[in-house]
Design a protein around this motif. Structure first.
Motif, short mmCIF file in Angstrom:
data_model
loop_
_atom_site.label_atom_id
_atom_site.label_comp_id
_atom_site.label_asym_id
_atom_site.label_seq_id
_atom_site.Cartn_x
_atom_site.Cartn_y
_atom_site.Cartn_z
N LEU A 1 -10.05 2.11 27.10
CA LEU A 1 -10.72 1.50 28.26
C LEU A 1 -9.77 0.56 29.00
O LEU A 1 -9.75 0.52 30.23
CB LEU A 1 -11.95 0.72 27.80
CG LEU A 1 -13.26 1.51 27.75
CD1 LEU A 1 -14.38 0.62 27.26
CD2 LEU A 1 -13.61 2.08 29.12
N ALA A 2 -8.96 -0.19 28.24
CA ALA A 2 -8.03 -1.12 28.88
C ALA A 2 -6.98 -0.36 29.69
O ALA A 2 -6.61 -0.78 30.80
CB ALA A 2 -7.36 -1.98 27.81
N SER A 3 -6.50 0.77 29.13
CA SER A 3 -5.48 1.52 29.88
C SER A 3 -6.09 2.20 31.10
O SER A 3 -5.45 2.34 32.13
CB SER A 3 -4.80 2.55 28.97
OG SER A 3 -5.66 3.63 28.73
N LEU A 4 -7.35 2.61 30.99
CA LEU A 4 -8.00 3.26 32.14
C LEU A 4 -8.34 2.24 33.22
O LEU A 4 -8.45 2.58 34.39
CB LEU A 4 -9.26 3.99 31.71
CG LEU A 4 -9.03 5.29 30.93
CD1 LEU A 4 -10.34 5.91 30.52
CD2 LEU A 4 -8.23 6.28 31.75
N LEU B 1 -5.24 11.98 35.95
CA LEU B 1 -4.86 10.84 36.77
C LEU B 1 -4.21 9.74 35.96
O LEU B 1 -3.34 9.04 36.45
CB LEU B 1 -6.07 10.33 37.57
CG LEU B 1 -7.04 9.30 37.00
CD1 LEU B 1 -6.55 7.89 37.26
CD2 LEU B 1 -8.38 9.48 37.65
N ALA B 2 -4.61 9.58 34.68
CA ALA B 2 -4.03 8.52 33.88
C ALA B 2 -2.83 8.99 33.08
O ALA B 2 -2.17 8.18 32.42
CB ALA B 2 -5.09 7.96 32.92
N GLY B 3 -2.53 10.29 33.12
CA GLY B 3 -1.37 10.82 32.39
C GLY B 3 -1.52 10.75 30.89
O GLY B 3 -0.55 10.53 30.17
N LEU B 4 -2.76 10.93 30.38
CA LEU B 4 -2.97 10.88 28.93
C LEU B 4 -2.57 12.21 28.31
O LEU B 4 -2.79 13.27 28.88
CB LEU B 4 -4.44 10.61 28.61
CG LEU B 4 -5.02 9.28 29.05
CD1 LEU B 4 -6.50 9.24 28.77
CD2 LEU B 4 -4.33 8.14 28.35
N LYS B 5 -1.96 12.14 27.13
CA LYS B 5 -1.57 13.35 26.41
C LYS B 5 -2.62 13.68 25.36
O LYS B 5 -3.19 12.78 24.74
CB LYS B 5 -0.21 13.14 25.72
CG LYS B 5 0.95 12.97 26.71
CD LYS B 5 1.46 14.33 27.17
CE LYS B 5 2.58 14.20 28.18
NZ LYS B 5 2.09 13.70 29.50
N VAL B 6 -2.85 14.97 25.16
CA VAL B 6 -3.82 15.41 24.16
C VAL B 6 -3.09 16.11 23.03
O VAL B 6 -2.28 17.00 23.29
CB VAL B 6 -4.84 16.38 24.81
CG1 VAL B 6 -5.91 16.77 23.81
CG2 VAL B 6 -5.45 15.77 26.03
#
Lengths: 424, 130
Positions: free
Chosen positions: A297-300, A83-88
């Motif tokens: 946390l801020a980006s989430l 949902l947040a579009g984070l890359k791993v």
């Protein structure tokens, strides 16, 4: 004229690891009908999540289950990353795969041991338990603790696989390749074990399809289902995984307890191969995208929408769906569908025609995790127990989700979200 | 089959026991006290790994009271003392995730390798760092 007696197995029973009740209709020793009544171990974890931020919920999701804790963590983290579009980073994906497979090995070994214990084969039980210590030691070296590893975080993992750890893992893989075959042969070639497990708790292929069995339970009935192949996640995209089905090894799938034993035992060998391949291909680079937890946390906090994470846990498909609301620290809502929930509906079919003494073995044969399964409880404040039908439950569930607000109608609604969760 | 299990049986007769002894002969009222008792040395425990996460240590003098650990603690094990701008840690609630030690900007929190911390006294499990 025979009389039918109704006998409960559980909620507390020496053959069960967790509380669940099976009301069995008996004609003499033969089981003619069964009803499963869960409801003794609901803990309200999703409610607790609503007053915690996503970082805190990682460790809460670990506590859904003690054995497949890492599967729940990865499913939850993948839902948030979706949902947040984070890359791993690739290295983190490989490390996650390694831990997932280590967990599968220890879960299957534990189950194989306990299955032997359930049929009264204590020598094999102790042998299995002793072998399992080796993978627990590696997990402890890698993550610090034996259960609830706390190793995954958003956008990566928290601890790296050092060269010494890779060496310890290789040694462990060699140890299992050497030691595991005697264990398998001791149990599977034993005439008593065969008599206790062959043609007991049969679930046919058609029934497995109709009752949506998942994981090793479905594979033992001959279905080629494995999310690691059909919708690869993490490093499984690079490492080919073929579903382990009994017909490939023994000619035919019986769908009985012995087949479920065989599938899990053979999956241990497969996991060892996957770990070997993951260690060979372990890419260089960072193991976490953003090490600063505050920034994550801020980006989430800004992220909004619904994310899906579906992975193949040791027991089957584990699905997490998470919704976050923009500007809100905490998780907005979170749904968990554990594999046991799908497999438990097959229990009444497996019981048919078997004897009462086999009931604990049949219950244990799907590797049930009741703590994973019990995700909701209906209370109306009154004293009377309430039975909700499937249609009614679906209707209530939809109404509740609708009442929760706009989460379902924003990004990732319906099937769109499903694709989003599986195509990465 | 008996032919398959016999080699295993002989191997295990002559190999070292797979289990290790409980640290104390009998369950004492406080395991921590019994282990530090010089009169009856405990059975040695298996050493823990380098990354083991045990009881939390807290260096009160270094703490700047930023409340980040309170924010990330999943178990609400840290209580913030508003007047002193310090924290106290309830170790009986701690879930040993080491998230607070990771987030702490001055590294005043650390995980020790102590793991036998169960006790009948709840207050003994509160870390004040003093």
């Amino acid at each position: 004229m025979s009389t039918t007696y109704t006998v409960p197995i559980g909620p507390v029973h020496v053959g069960l690891k967790e509380p669940v009740t099976a009301w069995l209709d008996l004609e003499g020793e033969r089981i003619v009908g069964a009803k499963i009544r869960p409801g003794a171990i609901h803990r309200g974890i999703e409610f607790m999540a609503r007053e915690r931020n996503p970082i805190q919920v990682i460790y809460l999701s670990e506590r859904i289950c003690g054995i497949c804790s890492f599967s729940h963590v990865i499913a939850f983290i993948r839902a948030i990353e979706d949902l947040a579009g984070l890359k791993v980073p690739p290295r983190a994906q490989y490390i996650r795969t390694l831990v997932l497979e280590l967990e599968r090995v220890h879960s299957h070994l534990l189950w194989a041991g306990v299955a032997c214990y359930t049929i009264g084969f204590d020598s094999a039980f102790h042998l299995g338990m002793q072998m399992r210590e080796r993978v627990m030691d590696v997990l402890e070296l890698l993550t610090g603790n034996r259960v609830n590893y706390g190793v995954a975080t958003f956008g990566g993992v928290r601890w790296d696989v050092t060269p010494e750890l890779a060496k310890a893992m290789r040694e462990m893989i060699r140890y299992y390749r050497r030691e595991f075959t005697p264990f398998r042969e001791i149990v599977m070639a034993d005439p008593v074990a065969q008599a206790r497990m062959r043609n007991v708790g049969v679930l046919t292929r058609d029934e497995a399809v109709r009752y949506s069995a998942v994981g090793p339970t479905a594979r033992a009935s001959g279905l080629r289902v494995d999310l690691r192949k059909s919708s690869p996640y993490e490093a499984y995209a690079d490492i080919p995984v073929e579903p382990v089905v009994p017909q490939d090894y023994f000619g035919a799938a019986h769908g009985d307890v012995l087949d479920r034993f065989a599938v899990r035992v053979l999956e241990v060998y497969q996991s060892l191969d996957i770990m070997d391949a993951a260690l060979d291909g372990l890419p260089e680079g960072p193991y976490v995208a953003e090490p600063n937890v505050n920034k994550v946390l801020a980006s989430l906090k800004k992220a909004e929408g619904t994310g899906w994470g579906i992975i193949e846990a040791p027991r089957g498909d584990d699905t997490h769906i998470v919704s976050l609301k923009g500007g809100d620290d905490n998780v907005f809502w979170w749904k968990v569908r554990a594999p046991t929930y799908a497999n438990a509906v097959s229990w009444p079919l497996m019981f048919r025609g078997n004897e009462l003494a086999d009931a604990p073995l049949i219950i244990n044969s799907i590797d049930p995790c009741i703590s994973c399964m019990e995700r909701m409880m209906v209370t109306d404040g009154g004293g009377d127990p309430l039975i909700v039908t499937k249609t009614e439950l679906l209707e209530r569930c939809r109404r509740k989700t609708f009442d929760l607000g706009s989460g379902i109608r924003t990004k990732g609604a319906g099937t769109g979200g499903l694709e989003g969760g599986t195509t990465k | 089959m008996i032919t398959r299990i016999l080699p295993q049986l002989f191997r295990h007769i002559f190999s070292r026991a797979a289990t290790n002894l409980f640290p104390a002969a009998h369950m004492p009222p406080s395991l921590t006290d019994a282990l530090s008792d010089p009169d009856s040395p405990p059975n040695p425990t298996v050493p823990v790994g380098k990354r083991f996460r045990g009881r939390l240590n807290y260096d009160r003098s270094k703490c700047i009271g930023c409340k980040l650990c309170v924010r990330v603690c999943p178990a609400h094990a840290t209580d913030y003392l508003a007047e002193e701008k310090k924290i106290i840690i309830h170790n009986d609630r701690c879930c040993f995730c080491a998230q607070c030690t990771e987030v702490c900007p001055v590294k005043c929190l650390s995980m020790s390798s102590q793991f036998m911390i169960s006790s009948y006294d709840r207050k003994a499990n509160i870390v004040t760092g003093a």
